[in-house]
Design a protein around this motif. Structure first.
Motif: not given
Length: 141
Positions: A79-80, A83, A74-77
């Motif tokens: 991004k994480e 980071e 996912t985009w969240e993964q």
């Protein structure tokens, strides 16, 4: 997919499949057929399964019953992941900078500029260039 020599077979499988996943040769959701992969890599299914288990632990593939598929991030993964990489790599660069010469620093800057230019040329088509430049960057560090 290519396999290196003088490396344990499970690690070879892991490296070859991970590269295929990262470069999108193996697509998210794609079923991984053990017979096809073992024939393509010219290895038995035991080290193949060991390599697949490593990829599963990393979250790059998922298993439902006996079927293994390439995971979709996912985009969240994503991004994480970036980071975390930013924090780790910033620290690594600081450590390296303390031990490197000014010529090395100039090489870092030039590599970074080439990396950015390649990506900005065509961001949608630069995955392989990005991965190659990223690998060069990490080898230089």
């Amino acid at each position: 997919m290519e396999i290196e020599t003088n490396v344990p077979y499970a690690k070879k499988v892991y490296d070859a499949l991970k590269e295929s996943i990262i470069t999108n040769e193996l697509k998210p959701g794609q079923v991984l057929n053990e017979r096809d992969i073992s024939a393509r890599l010219q290895i038995s299914r035991t080290p193949l399964r060991d390599g697949l288990n490593l990829l599963e632990k990393e979250g790059l593939i998922q298993r439902t019953g006996k079927v293994r598929r390439v995971s979709a991030l996912t985009w969240e993964q994503i991004k994480e992941i970036y980071e975390i990489r930013l924090l780790i790599e910033s620290y690594a660069i600081r450590l390296v900078a303390e031990k490197r010469s000014e010529a090395d620093a100039a090489e870092f800057v030039n590599l970074h500029k080439a990396f950015a230019q390649e990506f900005l040329k065509n961001p949608d088509e630069s995955t392989l260039s990005f991965l190659s430049a990223d690998k060069d960057w990490h080898l230089l560090i």
